[in-house]
Motif scaffolding. Structure first.
Motif, PDB file in Angstrom:
ATOM      1  N   VAL A 272      20.229 -11.367 -47.450  1.00  0.00           N
ATOM      2  CA  VAL A 272      21.164 -11.199 -46.330  1.00  0.00           C
ATOM      3  C   VAL A 272      20.366 -10.737 -45.114  1.00  0.00           C
ATOM      4  N   ALA A 274      20.866  -9.142 -41.605  1.00  0.00           N
ATOM      5  CA  ALA A 274      21.909  -8.422 -40.866  1.00  0.00           C
ATOM      6  C   ALA A 274      21.394  -8.076 -39.482  1.00  0.00           C
ATOM      7  N   ILE A 289      26.182  -3.485 -44.402  1.00  0.00           N
ATOM      8  CA  ILE A 289      24.878  -3.610 -45.075  1.00  0.00           C
ATOM      9  C   ILE A 289      24.923  -2.818 -46.386  1.00  0.00           C
ATOM     10  N   LYS A 293      24.329  -4.382 -50.094  1.00  0.00           N
ATOM     11  CA  LYS A 293      23.264  -3.766 -50.905  1.00  0.00           C
ATOM     12  C   LYS A 293      23.824  -3.334 -52.259  1.00  0.00           C
ATOM     13  N   ALA A 297      22.220  -7.328 -52.874  1.00  0.00           N
ATOM     14  CA  ALA A 297      21.578  -8.134 -51.827  1.00  0.00           C
ATOM     15  C   ALA A 297      20.218  -7.569 -51.439  1.00  0.00           C
ATOM     16  N   VAL A 299      18.118  -7.142 -48.204  1.00  0.00           N
ATOM     17  CA  VAL A 299      18.522  -7.185 -46.795  1.00  0.00           C
ATOM     18  C   VAL A 299      17.345  -7.075 -45.832  1.00  0.00           C
ATOM     19  N   GLY A 301      17.167  -6.132 -42.168  1.00  0.00           N
ATOM     20  CA  GLY A 301      17.994  -5.545 -41.106  1.00  0.00           C
ATOM     21  C   GLY A 301      17.265  -5.625 -39.780  1.00  0.00           C
ATOM     22  N   ALA A 314      18.166  -0.937 -45.512  1.00  0.00           N
ATOM     23  CA  ALA A 314      17.686  -2.313 -45.635  1.00  0.00           C
ATOM     24  C   ALA A 314      16.342  -2.360 -46.366  1.00  0.00           C
TER      25      ALA A 314
END
Ligand code: M6R
Length: 364
Positions: A272, A274, A289, A293, A297, A299, A301, A314
């Motif tokens: 992901v 973000a 987020i 998570k 996921a 992430v 960020g 993240a």
């Protein structure tokens, strides 16, 4: 011809500081925007009651940012449409409608047909295009040229970001005429815009981080981008860029919509990306987020410098230089382009000529 770069796309990404400067500098005179040769008189601007922005693909994503910019600065209602839908939905076009068509090439069949339909129904048409003398430029009543220079790679980069610059200039120009913002606001925004080229340089200097993330994400078949407000508009483009050249299925989601269905697709290891540059919405995106998570996921960020708390949540973080909230899409675009580029490269794809796609779509 590629100026030492491995691909046109990378060259064009790195040309953006120059392209931003060329697009804005002739239009900034001290603390004001000037649009010589565009022909938008104060009387014309005062007569505009609604605006339609019509384009295809990446140009339509520039239009999403354009809508927010123009509405915030002028309070004139703006609708956006993809050109292939516009004329089939019987849009309400009146003589006080300004239709803005956006097209890098100025030759996209659907965009040109939308322009013609708008004119047939009596609207005034303004074109934002990168090509002098293109069909769109010739047929529109007003033209704002982006100064990106020739774009060769199928995936649009500098043409998109210079379209954003054109929208900032147009929004400010209309607002200073209508006096919907103060002269000080215009001056501050122009000062912030003039810093964008060096801020883009700083982001280009972080290309290695995007290369590292691309290595992590290259084997995935599904990926999500999330954001709110202007960050949502920016990730819609980031997602298209990635799909187009990496062939990874990707979706851009308004972060607050995740709970309404998409969260079901977030499982262990789903990447992901973000984007959380809109200060007023930062906490809300951060909580999204946390949600993804919690479902496993991975992430990336992206937020403004100073938001170190993001690093606690993240897996990877990229900080972008501070600018005004309205201008962040012109910075956030750059790492998303680099991510798409390096992911395509890592997957061994033809970066500049992705399968099934053409640079200019001149048939419907
Ligand atoms: O030349 P145009 O701006 O009218 O082109 C519109 C789209 O075909 C174009 O932006 C397309 O989506 C790009 N390949 C995206 O990178």
């Amino acid at each position: 011809e590629k100026g030492g770069y491995e691909h046109f796309m990378l060259k064009e990404i790195f040309e953006q500081p120059r392209a931003y400067r060329d697009t804005m500098s002739p239009r900034i005179d001290g603390n004001r925007v000037v649009l010589p040769d565009v022909g938008l008189t104060a009387d014309i601007i005062r007569g505009i009651r609604r605006i339609h922005i019509v384009a295809c693909g990446t140009a339509s994503h520039a239009g999403l940012v354009g809508k927010s910019v123009i509405e915030q600065l002028t309070r004139i209602p703006v609708e956006t449409d993809v050109a292939s839908e516009y004329r089939y939905r019987d849009p309400i076009i009146t003589s006080d409608t300004l239709v803005i068509v956006v097209s890098q090439s100025g030759e996209t069949a659907d965009t040109l047909a939308a322009l013609r339909e708008a004119k047939r129904q009596g609207a005034r048409v303004l074109a934002v295009t990168n090509v002098v003398g293109s069909s769109v430029a010739r047929e529109a009543d007003h033209v704002i040229l982006t100064m990106a220079g020739p774009e060769i790679a199928v995936a649009s980069t500098k043409a998109y970001t210079t379209m954003l610059i054109a929208f900032y200039l147009l929004g400010l120009y209309m607002a200073q005429t209508l006096e919907t913002v103060t002269p000080a606001y215009v001056a501050d925004t122009l000062a912030a815009m003039q810093k964008l080229p060096e801020q883009v340089e700083a982001l280009l200097g972080k290309a290695d981080l995007m290369k590292k993330v691309a290595e992590q994400f290259k084997t995935t078949e599904n990926l999500f981008f999330i954001g709110r407000g202007l960050d949502y508009a920016a990730v819609v483009e980031g997602s298209l860029k990635l799909k187009e050249i990496s062939y990874i299925h990707s979706e851009a989601y308004a972060a607050g919509e995740l709970k309404h269905g998409t969260l079901a697709l977030i499982t262990e290891g789903t990447p992901v990306i973000a984007l959380a540059t809109q200060e007023a919405l930062f906490e809300k995106t951060l909580s999204n987020i946390v949600e993804v998570k919690a479902r496993g996921a991975v992430v990336l960020g992206i937020a403004n410098e100073g938001h170190t708390e993001l690093s606690k949540t993240a897996n990877e973080t990229l900080y972008i230089p501070r600018t005004l909230p309205l201008l962040t899409p012109a910075l956030a675009a750059v790492p998303l382009q680099l991510l798409a580029y390096y992911t395509s490269l890592a997957r061994g794809n033809d970066v500049d000529k992705p399968r099934n796609l053409a640079k200019s779509v001149t048939v419907e």
